[in-house]
Structure formats: C-alpha cells, structure tokens
Scaffold this active site. Structure first.
Site, mmCIF file in Angstrom:
data_model
loop_
_atom_site.group_PDB
_atom_site.id
_atom_site.type_symbol
_atom_site.label_atom_id
_atom_site.label_comp_id
_atom_site.label_asym_id
_atom_site.label_seq_id
_atom_site.Cartn_x
_atom_site.Cartn_y
_atom_site.Cartn_z
ATOM 1 N N CYS A 72 0.744 -1.318 -0.098
ATOM 2 C CA CYS A 72 0.057 -0.045 0.179
ATOM 3 C C CYS A 72 0.941 1.439 0.019
ATOM 4 O O CYS A 72 0.823 2.178 -0.924
ATOM 5 C CB CYS A 72 -0.892 0.034 1.184
ATOM 6 N N HIS A 128 -1.851 7.157 4.563
ATOM 7 C CA HIS A 128 -0.780 6.099 4.613
ATOM 8 C C HIS A 128 0.348 6.546 4.422
ATOM 9 O O HIS A 128 1.150 5.625 3.726
ATOM 10 C CB HIS A 128 -1.314 4.758 4.185
#
Length: 465
Positions: A72, A128
C-alpha cells in the site's frame, strides 16, 4: 453585424463559466485497497457484482497490464511522486502504526503539480504516507481539502485503530456515525456538488475497502446469500458498497453537468492478499481475495502482487478498448500533468512516462521496463517480455519468466537464458546503488522494542464540544 459580435462575446463568456470549459478535465482518481485482480465484474468475478465499475470499464480503456507496487504505502507514494519508492526509502512494507517517518517532504507531489496549474485538489479517504508528524499530512502536501484516515487500517464502524480515533477533516478530528465506505461516498458527493463552475477538480478518492478488517453492513451482506464462506461474503459486500459509492459519484457528476469533462481512473493499490501475514494489523484466518491465475498476491513481486485491475474513462476523449502493454502507477503523474497542462519542472527526476497518447489515441504503451521493486533483500525487474525475480537473502533464488508466453509465472527459465539473467541482475544492481535505505529498517528497531503496532501518534486537533 454588431448584434452577431455581441452574441458571440456573450456566448463565449457563458461557455467559459461551464464546468470544464478550460479544456482541462476534472480528474477523479479512485483507488481500492487490497482488491483481488479477479474480484470485480469486468475482470470476470463469478460471485461479486460491480455494475458501476463494470460500466465505466466497458465504456473506457481497460489496462491488461497495469502495475502497482506490491504493498500500500509504496504504491500511494509512487502515484503521488511519479517516482519509484526505492528512491526515497518507502519501498519496504508499509508505515506501521508506530512508525514516525513519512514520504520525504522534498518530493513535489501530484496535488502540488495540479494545484499550481489552477486545480482545486482534494483527498477523500486513506492517506498512509506518514501520520506521526503533521508535516507529512495531505493538507501540508498540496491538498486543499482532506477528509478520512491517515493510518493504513481502521475499524469501518468506529474509525479507530488500537482504540485511537483516526478520522479527520482538514487536520481536525471528526466524531460521527456511519460506515467508512459510505461516509467517503457521501463526502465525495458533497465535494462535487459545491465545486465552483469553471474550476477544475482533482479528487483522489482513496477507499479503505476491501482491506481488513473484513466488516460490512447487514444490507450489503444480504446481497450475497449464495456465498457460503463468511469471510468471502463480507469481502464481496465491502466491494459492492464501494461500487455503489462510485455509482453515486458518477450520478453526481452527471447531475452537476461535469461528467462529460471528467476523467475517471480506477485501480487497486496492490494485488489481493494471498498470505495471512500481510493482511494488515487485523489478522484473519481466511483469505477471501481472488487474483485469478496470477501467481501469489500482496507483498510479493510476482504478477499477483503487482498487476491490478485498472481502467480510465473520459467520455468523448477515451475510446473503449484495451491496453495490452505495461503501464505503471508512476506514469500517472506525468500523464495527468500533460492532460491538465501542468508543469512537472519542480518534481525530482521522474521514473514515470507520459502515456496520454495511449489514453487518448489508443496507441500502444511505450513502457518497456517495469521495476517491481528494489530492496536490500530482493528485486524485481522486467525488460520487454523478460522478468527477473531475485531473492538475495539465503536461500538465494533467481527466477526468470517470459511474461508474454507465461504471464502466470509457472516456469522458471533462468537456466536457459544466463545472458538475460546477467543483464537484468546488472540493472537491478544499478538501481540498488541509486536506492535509499528503507525507512522501515531505520526506525524498526525502536518500534519493535516498543511494540511495532499499537496506539499511533496522530497529532490531530480535537473537535470543539
């Protein structure tokens, strides 16, 4: 003649006030989280219905070989920088809850590029790319508006991680009720509705679904009574909810008159999870993702970890079709900059290439090299049809695949082509010499000593009572 002249002037002024009159598209960039390659209808999912995504894919340009990074954080960094994450230390794993590092602030990001060209920029969803210091946050990195989570994983109903709320709007904590995926859809709709006519919009709509924890409202679970496995049923429900929100976004674009000049892009941030060790901080005993025939999944350099479902849709500009050749997520920054008439001169040297001609004219992709990743312990590099996967740590392993003949990587032919192996290993060594040491390693010893997972340092302003 005078009347005709005045009519022409008035028409021009009126047209200039319409959405998209500048010729630059609104850009809605949608990213799913840990979505399996075969887990949408347009990729042949047998049990998951995604009519809104399917319609966009059918009417747009579908990518057969769209590559992301295997996890990710690296993919999101590659998207926003146009550069491979090994160049700034984000190539290994993801930023954990107790991680104190983030995407280097000297990187000039996609929202900054577009903002400098007159776009309104917004992120709705998952960040993130750094949470412990506010300097890493999206509002500090070129986004005019930010709503969602800064961590990598939160509870879908409480919006918390390890008991700490992770839900913000423009750096201030937000306490509200609702299911995360629907809340993101609600906010995207509101953003589009209040957008000023004539002002181009860049919306990065980063869903957390269908990443763990596997949670869905009952009304979505009820859509899949024929899926016996509970985890797969929940996973399907999460994807169905995501698809509904995409449909709401498209409907809002239609209603506000912006649809015809809106470029919509969609892909997953990495392949679907096939190893329970990399599902996230919420562990699960069962793995629901389906990458079809592609080998392996999230966290791996094989195709199942890096080749993701993807499409681009822009009515009247992108003709329906399929791109057979490789395109990498790093290509998106220079491509979107070109379509927006934006300059990339402030960016550090880009790895991405402009593939706007592929989108608009249907030309073959010009990308010949794909760098799957460069890490101290492994590397993945492809040149044309030849792909090297090199594990350096003991027991060391070298694999070579002909991706054109063997896209599912069933046969290692390294012994048959030593000269190709040597050339690709030399390339991996060259790139490794240019790489920055993974920031995960730089901070992991301290984090491990304290417990790498647990309450995260999230510097938010609490909402007023």
């Amino acid at each position: 003649m005078r009347r005709l002249f005045l009519t022409t002037i008035l028409f021009g002024l009126f047209a200039s006030a319409l959405p998209g009159a500048s010729g630059r598209p609104d850009i809605i960039y949608i990213v799913a989280d840990d979505l399996g390659y075969k887990d949408v209808g347009f990729q042949g999912a047998p049990d998951i219905r995604t009519p809104n995504l399917d319609r966009l894919a059918q009417d747009g340009l579908r990518f057969e070989q769209f590559y992301a990074q295997p996890m990710c954080t690296p993919t999101r960094a590659a998207l926003l920088t146009g550069r491979y994450p090994f160049r700034y230390g984000l190539q290994t794993l993801v930023i954990p809850s107790k991680g104190t590092y983030g995407l280097a602030t000297e990187e000039y990001l996609l929202p900054q590029v577009l903002k400098n060209a007159g776009y309104e920029t917004a992120i709705i969803g998952k960040w993130h790319l750094g949470h412990a210091d506010r300097k890493y946050w999206p509002r500090q990195r070129g986004f005019d508006y930010a709503y969602g989570a800064v961590l990598g994983e939160i509870d879908y109903f409480t919006r918390s991680a390890h008991g700490v709320l992770d839900w913000q709007r423009n750096n201030e904590a937000v306490k509200e009720e609702g299911y995360v995926t629907e809340l993101l859809g609600d906010d995207a709709v509101r953003l589009i509705e209040r957008q000023k006519p004539g002002t181009p919009l860049f919306l990065y709509l980063a869903f957390t679904a269908p990443h763990t924890p596997y949670q869905a409202p009952e009304k979505y679970l009820a859509r899949f009574p024929d899926i016996a496995d509970e985890t797969r049923r929940t996973y399907a429900a999460m994807i169905s909810c995501l698809d509904d929100q995409v449909g709401r976004v498209v409907d809002t674009l239609q209603r506000t008159g912006r649809r015809d000049n809106t470029l919509i892009l969609f892909h997953s941030d990495n392949g679907g999870t096939r190893d329970a060790r990399v599902t996230g901080e919420s562990k699960t005993a069962k793995i629901p993702c389906d990458n079809g025939p592609l080998r392996d999944g999230k966290g791996q350099l094989y195709e199942g970890g890096t080749r993701v479902p993807a499409f681009a849709n822009w009515p009247g500009h992108i003709r329906p079709g399929v791109v057979e050749g490789p395109v990498h997520v790093v290509d998106m920054l220079p491509t979107l900059a070109a379509l927006a008439g934006a300059s990339t001169e402030k960016c550090l040297p880009l790895d991405g290439i402009d593939v706007s001609a592929t989108l608009l004219d249907g030309r073959p992709s010009t990308r010949s090299e794909v760098v799957y990743n460069i890490e101290p312990f492994r590397a993945g590099v492809r040149d044309e049809k030849w792909k090297l996967v090199w594990r350096v740590i003991l027991p060391a392993k070298v694999e070579l695949f002909d991706i054109e003949a063997d896209p599912n990587e069933t046969t290692n032919i390294a012994d048959q082509h030593p000269e190709i192996v040597r050339r690709l290993r030399d390339r991996a060594e060259q790139l490794s010499a240019e790489a920055k040491r993974p920031l995960f390693f730089e901070t992991s010893l301290q984090a491990i000593s304290e417990g790498i997972f647990g309450p995260a340092p999230i510097p938010v302003d609490e909402p007023e009572p």
